[in-house]
Design an enzyme around this catalytic site. Structure first.
Site, PDB file in Angstrom:
ATOM      1  N   GLU A 159       0.821  -1.204   0.000  1.00  0.00           N
ATOM      2  CA  GLU A 159       0.000   0.000   0.000  1.00  0.00           C
ATOM      3  C   GLU A 159       0.862   1.264   0.000  1.00  0.00           C
ATOM      4  O   GLU A 159       1.981   1.270   0.496  1.00  0.00           O
ATOM      5  CB  GLU A 159      -0.917   0.008   1.234  1.00  0.00           C
ATOM      6  N   CYS A 216       3.246   8.406   1.323  1.00  0.00           N
ATOM      7  CA  CYS A 216       3.821   7.450   2.270  1.00  0.00           C
ATOM      8  C   CYS A 216       3.992   6.133   1.512  1.00  0.00           C
ATOM      9  O   CYS A 216       3.009   5.568   1.030  1.00  0.00           O
ATOM     10  CB  CYS A 216       2.833   7.330   3.427  1.00  0.00           C
ATOM     11  N   CYS A 222       6.470  -7.087   7.149  1.00  0.00           N
ATOM     12  CA  CYS A 222       7.638  -6.656   7.918  1.00  0.00           C
ATOM     13  C   CYS A 222       7.983  -7.748   8.916  1.00  0.00           C
ATOM     14  O   CYS A 222       7.097  -8.365   9.499  1.00  0.00           O
ATOM     15  CB  CYS A 222       7.349  -5.348   8.655  1.00  0.00           C
ATOM     16  N   CYS A 228       6.672  -5.270  15.708  1.00  0.00           N
ATOM     17  CA  CYS A 228       6.349  -4.316  16.770  1.00  0.00           C
ATOM     18  C   CYS A 228       4.895  -4.589  17.199  1.00  0.00           C
ATOM     19  O   CYS A 228       4.025  -4.792  16.343  1.00  0.00           O
ATOM     20  CB  CYS A 228       6.497  -2.881  16.278  1.00  0.00           C
ATOM     21  N   CYS A 282       1.733  -2.686  15.630  1.00  0.00           N
ATOM     22  CA  CYS A 282       1.704  -2.389  14.189  1.00  0.00           C
ATOM     23  C   CYS A 282       1.033  -3.498  13.383  1.00  0.00           C
ATOM     24  O   CYS A 282       1.395  -4.672  13.492  1.00  0.00           O
ATOM     25  CB  CYS A 282       3.135  -2.177  13.700  1.00  0.00           C
ATOM     26  N   CYS A 299      -0.599   5.434   9.544  1.00  0.00           N
ATOM     27  CA  CYS A 299       0.601   4.673   9.887  1.00  0.00           C
ATOM     28  C   CYS A 299       0.236   3.537  10.825  1.00  0.00           C
ATOM     29  O   CYS A 299      -0.507   3.715  11.776  1.00  0.00           O
ATOM     30  CB  CYS A 299       1.611   5.555  10.610  1.00  0.00           C
TER      31      CYS A 299
HETATM   32  N1  SAH Z   1       9.427   0.274   9.795  1.00  0.00           N
HETATM   33  C1  SAH Z   1       9.648   1.676   9.848  1.00  0.00           C
HETATM   34  C2  SAH Z   1       8.806   2.469   8.867  1.00  0.00           C
HETATM   35  C3  SAH Z   1       7.358   2.029   8.703  1.00  0.00           C
HETATM   36  S1  SAH Z   1       6.324   2.187  10.143  1.00  0.00           S
HETATM   37  C4  SAH Z   1       9.442   2.183  11.248  1.00  0.00           C
HETATM   38  O1  SAH Z   1       8.900   1.453  12.073  1.00  0.00           O
HETATM   39  O2  SAH Z   1       9.863   3.298  11.512  1.00  0.00           O
HETATM   40  C5  SAH Z   1       5.959   3.934  10.077  1.00  0.00           C
HETATM   41  C6  SAH Z   1       5.516   4.519  11.395  1.00  0.00           C
HETATM   42  O3  SAH Z   1       4.221   4.049  11.784  1.00  0.00           O
HETATM   43  C7  SAH Z   1       6.446   4.181  12.541  1.00  0.00           C
HETATM   44  O4  SAH Z   1       6.818   5.305  13.276  1.00  0.00           O
HETATM   45  C8  SAH Z   1       5.578   3.256  13.341  1.00  0.00           C
HETATM   46  O5  SAH Z   1       5.989   3.212  14.640  1.00  0.00           O
HETATM   47  C9  SAH Z   1       4.213   3.863  13.163  1.00  0.00           C
HETATM   48  N2  SAH Z   1       3.151   2.976  13.627  1.00  0.00           N
HETATM   49  C10 SAH Z   1       3.119   1.641  13.572  1.00  0.00           C
HETATM   50  N3  SAH Z   1       1.983   1.154  14.146  1.00  0.00           N
HETATM   51  C11 SAH Z   1       1.278   2.227  14.572  1.00  0.00           C
HETATM   52  C12 SAH Z   1       0.012   2.368  15.226  1.00  0.00           C
HETATM   53  N4  SAH Z   1      -0.731   1.322  15.557  1.00  0.00           N
HETATM   54  N5  SAH Z   1      -0.398   3.617  15.497  1.00  0.00           N
HETATM   55  C13 SAH Z   1       0.352   4.688  15.155  1.00  0.00           C
HETATM   56  N6  SAH Z   1       1.540   4.607  14.530  1.00  0.00           N
HETATM   57  C14 SAH Z   1       2.007   3.391  14.241  1.00  0.00           C
HETATM   58 FE1  SF4 Z   2       7.824  -3.104  10.946  1.00  0.00          FE
HETATM   59 FE2  SF4 Z   2       5.608  -1.939  11.781  1.00  0.00          FE
HETATM   60 FE3  SF4 Z   2       7.682  -2.165  13.433  1.00  0.00          FE
HETATM   61 FE4  SF4 Z   2       7.796  -0.427  11.355  1.00  0.00          FE
HETATM   62  S1  SF4 Z   2       6.415  -0.333  13.115  1.00  0.00           S
HETATM   63  S2  SF4 Z   2       9.363  -1.924  12.007  1.00  0.00           S
HETATM   64  S3  SF4 Z   2       6.603  -1.580   9.837  1.00  0.00           S
HETATM   65  S4  SF4 Z   2       6.493  -3.865  12.569  1.00  0.00           S
END
Ligand code: SAH
Ligand code: SF4
Length: 353
Positions: free
Chosen positions: A95, A108, A115, A119, A122, A333
């Site tokens: 996406e 974006c 991934c 995390c 996410c 995000c």
């Molecule tokens: N993997 C990289 C880039 C993609 S994630 C990273 O983690 O930085 C992009 C952003 O979305 C990151 O700052 C991540 O922490 C944020 N993000 C992920 N899950 C989220 C959620 N549930 N609510 C708000 N932001 C989130």
């Molecule tokens: Fe991967 Fe989501 Fe963590 Fe970014 S926030 S590193 S996309 S699992």
């Protein structure tokens, strides 16, 4: 198989085209005409490059087909944010999210399908890792949007879609050149942000580039133990090590901090975060947690976020609460998630038949 021209930095693609046109005894200006059609004035297929003679278009189509991303779906949010779901040649899906804001259009983009880093907050992390994207697939997200409507041309790019860009450095490295090069999309390096959880070798590689690309670090906690509970990568690249590399980066960085009620949003967390950010002159982006990405976790209240931001600011840290865009279409995000057909790849835990 030969690389696609779209997998190459513009200078490397140009070399191939120059050699190819020379072999065919074509006049020199043909190489420039062809080259322009890759990025600066793109065509969806060579048949659209009507300034070229028809036999040349056919030969290009045969020798250098232009890979495309197919739009599988397009959703528009009430706030104007648009989410594109792209289907890749092998059936994977990714996406991109286009976020208009005044004269600015931020795209974006994704760097991986899924991934590996898991995390806990996410949605992309829950997909698991599918595969790395190629340079053509990364820069192609921009290309496709321009092909659909040149007035949508993004002014800013953030690598905040699916995936961890610095775990796909070879492709991201080329894609950054394509995005920034005047023979590519010509987007200023200061308008291109790479977001990472802090993959140290990737941060070093990005630092080694001469352009002023921006770096955003997903911190999400000001203590190692809290961070470990949210982000398994903390085990490999610890908060302390990431901060040391952030200092070496030499340019001002942004810390991203998703605010989770009762987990990382106390006054004490703000004070610790301020002590980390202030000496670096880091800018802090406070992101409301999108519960869509995080079953079981609750977002901090608006009041808590404002109090947290206030504490950072009074400690001399520039902190902003980022507005959520595209929430109604799950475009924000951490909400990017593609449901894959289970049949194509059985899960590793599925019993063997
Ligand atoms: N993997 C990289 C880039 C993609 S994630 C990273 O983690 O930085 C992009 C952003 O979305 C990151 O700052 C991540 O922490 C944020 N993000 C992920 N899950 C989220 C959620 N549930 N609510 C708000 N932001 C989130
Ligand atoms: Fe991967 Fe989501 Fe963590 Fe970014 S926030 S590193 S996309 S699992």
């Amino acid at each position: 198989m030969t690389d696609s021209l779209l997998d190459l930095a513009p200078a490397a693609a140009r070399e191939k085209i120059v050699a190819w046109t020379a072999e065919r005894g074509l006049p020199g200006y043909r190489a420039d005409q062809i080259n322009r059609r890759l990025w600066t004035s793109p065509v969806g297929s060579w048949s659209e490059a009507t300034e070229l003679p028809a036999p040349l278009r056919d030969a290009l189509e045969a020798d250098w087909p232009l890979p495309r991303l197919a739009v599988a779906s397009l959703e528009t949010s009430a706030d104007g944010t648009r989410k594109f779901l792209w289907r890749l040649a092998d059936g994977e899906a990714i996406e991109s999210v286009l976020i208009p804001s005044g004269a600015r259009r931020t795209l974006c983009i994704s760097s991986q399908a899924g991934c590996a880093l898991g995390c806990v907050f996410c949605a992309t992390g829950r997909m698991g890792f599918r595969r790395n994207l190629t340079p053509a697939e990364i820069a192609g997200q921009v290309r496709e949007i321009i092909l659909r409507d040149p007035t949508d041309r993004p002014t800013n790019i953030v690598f905040m879609g699916m995936g961890e860009p610095l775990l796909n450095w070879p492709a991201v490295d080329v894609a950054l050149t394509i995005l920034n090069d005047p023979a590519g999309f010509g987007i200023g390096a200061r308008h291109i942000t790479v977001s990472t959880v802090g993959i140290l070798p990737g941060m070093e590689a990005l630092r080694a580039r001469p352009e002023q690309f921006r770096l955003a670090i997903s911190l999400h906690a000001a203590r190692s133990d809290t961070r470990l509970g949210l982000m398994p990568i903390e085990k490999k690249y610890s908060l302390g090590a990431v901060l040391t590399e952030a200092k070496r980066f030499g340019r001002r960085v942004t810390f991203e901090y998703v605010m989770i009620a009762g987990t990382n949003d106390r006054d004490e967390d703000a004070d610790r975060l301020a002590r980390l950010a202030q000496p670096l002159g880091a800018h802090v982006n406070l992101l409301p947690l999108h519960p869509g990405g995080a079953p079981g976790l609750a977002p901090s209240s608006g009041n808590r976020m404002r109090a947290f931001a206030g504490r950072l600011q009074s400690a001399g840290v520039e902190a902003v609460i980022r507005r959520s865009r595209g929430l109604d279409i799950n475009a924000a995000c951490g909400q990017l998630y593609v449901e894959m057909e289970k049949k194509r790849r059985p899960s590793p835990t599925a019993p063997a038949r």
